[in-house]
Design a protein around this motif. Structure first.
Motif, PDB file in Angstrom:
ATOM      1  N   LEU A  20       0.845  -1.187   0.000  1.00 25.11           N
ATOM      2  CA  LEU A  20       0.000   0.000   0.000  1.00 25.11           C
ATOM      3  C   LEU A  20       0.883   1.241   0.000  1.00 25.11           C
ATOM      4  O   LEU A  20       1.807   1.353   0.793  1.00 25.11           O
ATOM      5  N   THR A  21       0.571   2.175  -0.892  1.00 23.30           N
ATOM      6  CA  THR A  21       1.291   3.452  -0.922  1.00 23.30           C
ATOM      7  C   THR A  21       0.543   4.470  -0.072  1.00 23.30           C
ATOM      8  O   THR A  21      -0.637   4.291   0.239  1.00 23.30           O
ATOM      9  N   GLN A  22       1.236   5.546   0.277  1.00 24.33           N
ATOM     10  CA  GLN A  22       0.581   6.637   1.000  1.00 24.33           C
ATOM     11  C   GLN A  22      -0.593   7.162   0.195  1.00 24.33           C
ATOM     12  O   GLN A  22      -1.665   7.430   0.741  1.00 24.33           O
ATOM     13  N   LYS A  23      -0.401   7.310  -1.106  1.00 27.57           N
ATOM     14  CA  LYS A  23      -1.449   7.831  -1.972  1.00 27.57           C
ATOM     15  C   LYS A  23      -2.674   6.914  -1.959  1.00 27.57           C
ATOM     16  O   LYS A  23      -3.806   7.381  -1.819  1.00 27.57           O
ATOM     17  N   ALA A  24      -2.457   5.613  -2.103  1.00 28.77           N
ATOM     18  CA  ALA A  24      -3.567   4.657  -2.112  1.00 28.77           C
ATOM     19  C   ALA A  24      -4.296   4.651  -0.774  1.00 28.77           C
ATOM     20  O   ALA A  24      -5.527   4.602  -0.726  1.00 28.77           O
ATOM     21  N   LEU A  25      -3.544   4.727   0.319  1.00 30.82           N
ATOM     22  CA  LEU A  25      -4.154   4.771   1.648  1.00 30.82           C
ATOM     23  C   LEU A  25      -4.991   6.033   1.804  1.00 30.82           C
ATOM     24  O   LEU A  25      -6.118   5.984   2.317  1.00 30.82           O
ATOM     25  N   GLY A  26      -4.467   7.153   1.332  1.00 27.04           N
ATOM     26  CA  GLY A  26      -5.213   8.410   1.385  1.00 27.04           C
ATOM     27  C   GLY A  26      -6.518   8.322   0.616  1.00 27.04           C
ATOM     28  O   GLY A  26      -7.553   8.815   1.073  1.00 27.04           O
ATOM     29  N   GLU A  27      -6.485   7.667  -0.534  1.00 24.27           N
ATOM     30  CA  GLU A  27      -7.704   7.497  -1.328  1.00 24.27           C
ATOM     31  C   GLU A  27      -8.706   6.601  -0.606  1.00 24.27           C
ATOM     32  O   GLU A  27      -9.909   6.876  -0.614  1.00 24.27           O
ATOM     33  N   MET A  28      -8.216   5.546   0.031  1.00 25.62           N
ATOM     34  CA  MET A  28      -9.101   4.647   0.785  1.00 25.62           C
ATOM     35  C   MET A  28      -9.804   5.386   1.920  1.00 25.62           C
ATOM     36  O   MET A  28     -10.971   5.129   2.210  1.00 25.62           O
ATOM     37  N   LEU A  29      -9.080   6.289   2.556  1.00 23.34           N
ATOM     38  CA  LEU A  29      -9.591   6.977   3.740  1.00 23.34           C
ATOM     39  C   LEU A  29     -10.209   8.340   3.443  1.00 23.34           C
ATOM     40  O   LEU A  29     -10.749   8.986   4.346  1.00 23.34           O
ATOM     41  N   GLY A  30     -10.098   8.796   2.202  1.00 21.93           N
ATOM     42  CA  GLY A  30     -10.623  10.110   1.853  1.00 21.93           C
ATOM     43  C   GLY A  30      -9.812  11.235   2.466  1.00 21.93           C
ATOM     44  O   GLY A  30     -10.350  12.282   2.827  1.00 21.93           O
ATOM     45  N   LYS A  31      -8.496  11.030   2.593  1.00 25.97           N
ATOM     46  CA  LYS A  31      -7.601  12.037   3.180  1.00 25.97           C
ATOM     47  C   LYS A  31      -6.704  12.609   2.093  1.00 25.97           C
ATOM     48  O   LYS A  31      -6.260  11.896   1.196  1.00 25.97           O
ATOM     49  N   ASP A  32      -6.398  13.901   2.196  1.00 26.50           N
ATOM     50  CA  ASP A  32      -5.500  14.508   1.226  1.00 26.50           C
ATOM     51  C   ASP A  32      -4.044  14.162   1.552  1.00 26.50           C
ATOM     52  O   ASP A  32      -3.740  13.607   2.605  1.00 26.50           O
ATOM     53  N   LYS A  33      -3.175  14.523   0.617  1.00 25.31           N
ATOM     54  CA  LYS A  33      -1.758  14.164   0.715  1.00 25.31           C
ATOM     55  C   LYS A  33      -1.112  14.678   2.000  1.00 25.31           C
ATOM     56  O   LYS A  33      -0.405  13.934   2.685  1.00 25.31           O
ATOM     57  N   SER A  34      -1.355  15.940   2.347  1.00 29.17           N
ATOM     58  CA  SER A  34      -0.709  16.499   3.538  1.00 29.17           C
ATOM     59  C   SER A  34      -1.212  15.837   4.815  1.00 29.17           C
ATOM     60  O   SER A  34      -0.431  15.607   5.744  1.00 29.17           O
ATOM     61  N   ALA A  35      -2.496  15.502   4.869  1.00 25.57           N
ATOM     62  CA  ALA A  35      -3.028  14.792   6.042  1.00 25.57           C
ATOM     63  C   ALA A  35      -2.379  13.414   6.165  1.00 25.57           C
ATOM     64  O   ALA A  35      -2.022  12.986   7.268  1.00 25.57           O
ATOM     65  N   MET A  36      -2.208  12.733   5.032  1.00 26.51           N
ATOM     66  CA  MET A  36      -1.600  11.391   5.068  1.00 26.51           C
ATOM     67  C   MET A  36      -0.140  11.468   5.504  1.00 26.51           C
ATOM     68  O   MET A  36       0.315  10.617   6.277  1.00 26.51           O
ATOM     69  N   VAL A  37       0.572  12.471   5.042  1.00 25.20           N
ATOM     70  CA  VAL A  37       1.969  12.625   5.457  1.00 25.20           C
ATOM     71  C   VAL A  37       2.033  12.794   6.972  1.00 25.20           C
ATOM     72  O   VAL A  37       2.846  12.146   7.647  1.00 25.20           O
ATOM     73  N   SER A  38       1.162  13.616   7.508  1.00 22.10           N
ATOM     74  CA  SER A  38       1.131  13.852   8.953  1.00 22.10           C
ATOM     75  C   SER A  38       0.806  12.567   9.723  1.00 22.10           C
ATOM     76  O   SER A  38       1.438  12.260  10.741  1.00 22.10           O
ATOM     77  N   ILE A  39      -0.181  11.820   9.250  1.00 22.14           N
ATOM     78  CA  ILE A  39      -0.573  10.569   9.907  1.00 22.14           C
ATOM     79  C   ILE A  39       0.568   9.564   9.878  1.00 22.14           C
ATOM     80  O   ILE A  39       0.908   8.964  10.906  1.00 22.14           O
TER      81      ILE A  39
END
Length: 141
Positions: A48-67
């Motif tokens: 799983l990539t950060q991008k794919a995880l963000g899409e699964m969760l409905g989170k933008d790139k900066s939110a995913m980086v923070s998480i």
């Protein structure tokens, strides 16, 4: 003027109570948020990539980086360069996460059973259908 309580207040209140109860059951694991995100990363470990995880969760790139940064700092996950596409980072879990995730999943199961224990299954089905329909309606808003 009429006061109208937003539906979101009830949902937020329920979410807070749920997460507070969950946190009490797993506070010994040294994780204080992003429980579900960690279980997803563990389930898809290394695929799983950060991008794919963000899409699964409905989170933008900066939110995913923070998480991911938070989970990384807490010693649960790390990023690994995708050898097939060096622009992507695959998410991997540490041994600490492998030990924690089964307890987190068990805590989710306990919380779910506790809050739904006296609610008939058919009512829960209606509840989930209503939530899905509300989500769909908001997506079309």
């Amino acid at each position: 003027m009429k006061i109208v309580e937003p539906i979101s207040r009830k949902l937020i209140s329920l979410g807070k109570l749920y997460l507070d109860g969950l946190a009490k059951n797993i506070d010994h694991l040294e994780i204080n948020r992003y429980y579900y995100v960690l279980t997803l990363i563990c389930y898809h470990d290394g695929k799983l990539t950060q991008k794919a995880l963000g899409e699964m969760l409905g989170k933008d790139k900066s939110a995913m980086v923070s998480i991911i940064d938070t989970l990384s700092e807490e010693g649960f996950v790390y990023r690994e360069i995708n050898t097939a596409d060096r622009r992507e980072h695959l998410l991997r879990v540490t041994e600490k996460a492998r030990r924690a995730v089964p307890e987190i999943v068990h805590a989710f199961e306990n919380m779910n059973n506790h809050i739904t224990g006296d609610i008939p299954e058919e009512d829960m089905l209606v509840f989930y259908n209503v939530l899905f329909k509300m989500q769909e309606n908001l997506g079309n808003f």
